[in-house]
Motif scaffolding. Structure first.
Motif, PDB file in Angstrom:
ATOM      1  N   ARG A 196      16.020  26.924  16.931  1.00 40.36           N
ATOM      2  CA  ARG A 196      16.055  25.478  16.703  1.00 40.36           C
ATOM      3  C   ARG A 196      17.032  25.116  15.590  1.00 40.36           C
ATOM      4  O   ARG A 196      17.869  24.219  15.743  1.00 40.36           O
ATOM      5  CB  ARG A 196      14.657  24.975  16.345  1.00 40.36           C
ATOM      6  N   ILE A 197      16.975  25.811  14.472  1.00 42.76           N
ATOM      7  CA  ILE A 197      17.848  25.480  13.339  1.00 42.76           C
ATOM      8  C   ILE A 197      19.295  25.857  13.651  1.00 42.76           C
ATOM      9  O   ILE A 197      20.224  25.130  13.296  1.00 42.76           O
ATOM     10  CB  ILE A 197      17.333  26.165  12.058  1.00 42.76           C
ATOM     11  N   GLY A 198      19.497  26.977  14.318  1.00 35.31           N
ATOM     12  CA  GLY A 198      20.854  27.358  14.698  1.00 35.31           C
ATOM     13  C   GLY A 198      21.503  26.358  15.640  1.00 35.31           C
ATOM     14  O   GLY A 198      22.680  26.019  15.493  1.00 35.31           O
ATOM     15  N   ALA A 199      20.738  25.866  16.602  1.00 36.74           N
ATOM     16  CA  ALA A 199      21.276  24.859  17.522  1.00 36.74           C
ATOM     17  C   ALA A 199      21.533  23.542  16.802  1.00 36.74           C
ATOM     18  O   ALA A 199      22.498  22.838  17.115  1.00 36.74           O
ATOM     19  CB  ALA A 199      20.309  24.650  18.681  1.00 36.74           C
ATOM     20  N   ALA A 200      20.687  23.209  15.837  1.00 34.16           N
ATOM     21  CA  ALA A 200      20.917  21.991  15.061  1.00 34.16           C
ATOM     22  C   ALA A 200      22.207  22.106  14.255  1.00 34.16           C
ATOM     23  O   ALA A 200      22.976  21.144  14.158  1.00 34.16           O
ATOM     24  CB  ALA A 200      19.736  21.717  14.135  1.00 34.16           C
ATOM     25  N   PHE A 201      22.464  23.286  13.698  1.00 33.73           N
ATOM     26  CA  PHE A 201      23.698  23.472  12.945  1.00 33.73           C
ATOM     27  C   PHE A 201      24.927  23.402  13.837  1.00 33.73           C
ATOM     28  O   PHE A 201      26.003  23.038  13.380  1.00 33.73           O
ATOM     29  CB  PHE A 201      23.685  24.803  12.192  1.00 33.73           C
ATOM     30  N   LEU A 202      24.793  23.760  15.114  1.00 34.60           N
ATOM     31  CA  LEU A 202      25.920  23.638  16.031  1.00 34.60           C
ATOM     32  C   LEU A 202      26.279  22.182  16.299  1.00 34.60           C
ATOM     33  O   LEU A 202      27.437  21.848  16.504  1.00 34.60           O
ATOM     34  CB  LEU A 202      25.606  24.328  17.356  1.00 34.60           C
ATOM     35  N   ALA A 203      25.280  21.311  16.309  1.00 31.96           N
ATOM     36  CA  ALA A 203      25.520  19.913  16.666  1.00 31.96           C
ATOM     37  C   ALA A 203      25.661  18.993  15.460  1.00 31.96           C
ATOM     38  O   ALA A 203      26.091  17.855  15.621  1.00 31.96           O
ATOM     39  CB  ALA A 203      24.371  19.405  17.549  1.00 31.96           C
ATOM     40  N   MET A 204      25.308  19.462  14.269  1.00 31.96           N
ATOM     41  CA  MET A 204      25.394  18.599  13.079  1.00 31.96           C
ATOM     42  C   MET A 204      26.839  18.297  12.728  1.00 31.96           C
ATOM     43  O   MET A 204      27.739  19.085  13.006  1.00 31.96           O
ATOM     44  CB  MET A 204      24.710  19.274  11.895  1.00 31.96           C
ATOM     45  N   PRO A 205      27.072  17.139  12.089  1.00 30.04           N
ATOM     46  CA  PRO A 205      28.450  16.731  11.792  1.00 30.04           C
ATOM     47  C   PRO A 205      29.223  17.714  10.914  1.00 30.04           C
ATOM     48  O   PRO A 205      30.324  18.095  11.238  1.00 30.04           O
ATOM     49  CB  PRO A 205      28.285  15.394  11.072  1.00 30.04           C
ATOM     50  N   PHE A 206      28.666  18.162   9.818  1.00 30.43           N
ATOM     51  CA  PHE A 206      29.414  19.024   8.904  1.00 30.43           C
ATOM     52  C   PHE A 206      29.351  20.485   9.339  1.00 30.43           C
ATOM     53  O   PHE A 206      30.359  21.185   9.356  1.00 30.43           O
ATOM     54  CB  PHE A 206      28.872  18.877   7.479  1.00 30.43           C
ATOM     55  N   PHE A 207      28.161  20.958   9.711  1.00 33.81           N
ATOM     56  CA  PHE A 207      27.988  22.375  10.024  1.00 33.81           C
ATOM     57  C   PHE A 207      28.552  22.751  11.383  1.00 33.81           C
ATOM     58  O   PHE A 207      28.863  23.902  11.628  1.00 33.81           O
ATOM     59  CB  PHE A 207      26.503  22.750   9.962  1.00 33.81           C
TER      60      PHE A 207
END
Length: 100
Positions: free
Chosen positions: A21-32
């Motif tokens: 979940r956190i890894g996928a969120a980092f893929l879609a987040m603006p900065f990360f």
């Protein structure tokens, strides 16, 4: 001391599902999600957040890690992470800080 496969599965599940979940969120987040941030940095940051927050989370579902159920659960966790990352994008676009 005997450690069973079920105990190892539970320990891995406690870290594995939030990591998706956190890894996928980092893929879609603006900065990360930017290409300037290397993949290994995002993965290490996601892993460190998961290790820090794992004791605070409720017990994860007990599923066999080598089954179709675990594949669907991993997909579900990744989708929730992507939705969270997209929500962060929508929130950053509508933020009043962009008006300056």
């Amino acid at each position: 001391m005997q450690i069973t496969f079920a105990e190892i599965s539970q320990w891995l599940g406690q870290l594995w599902w939030p990591f998706f979940r956190i890894g996928a969120a980092f893929l879609a987040m603006p900065f990360f999600g930017d290409a300037l941030i290397p993949v290994w940095v995002r993965a290490l940051l996601a892993l460190s957040i998961v290790v820090i927050t794992a004791p605070l989370m409720p017990a994860m579902p007990a599923v066999d890690l080598f089954s179709m159920t675990s594949l669907f659960l991993a997909f579900e966790q990744a989708m929730w992470g992507v939705f969270f990352g997209l929500f962060c994008i929508c929130f950053s676009i509508s933020s009043p800080c962009w008006d300056r």
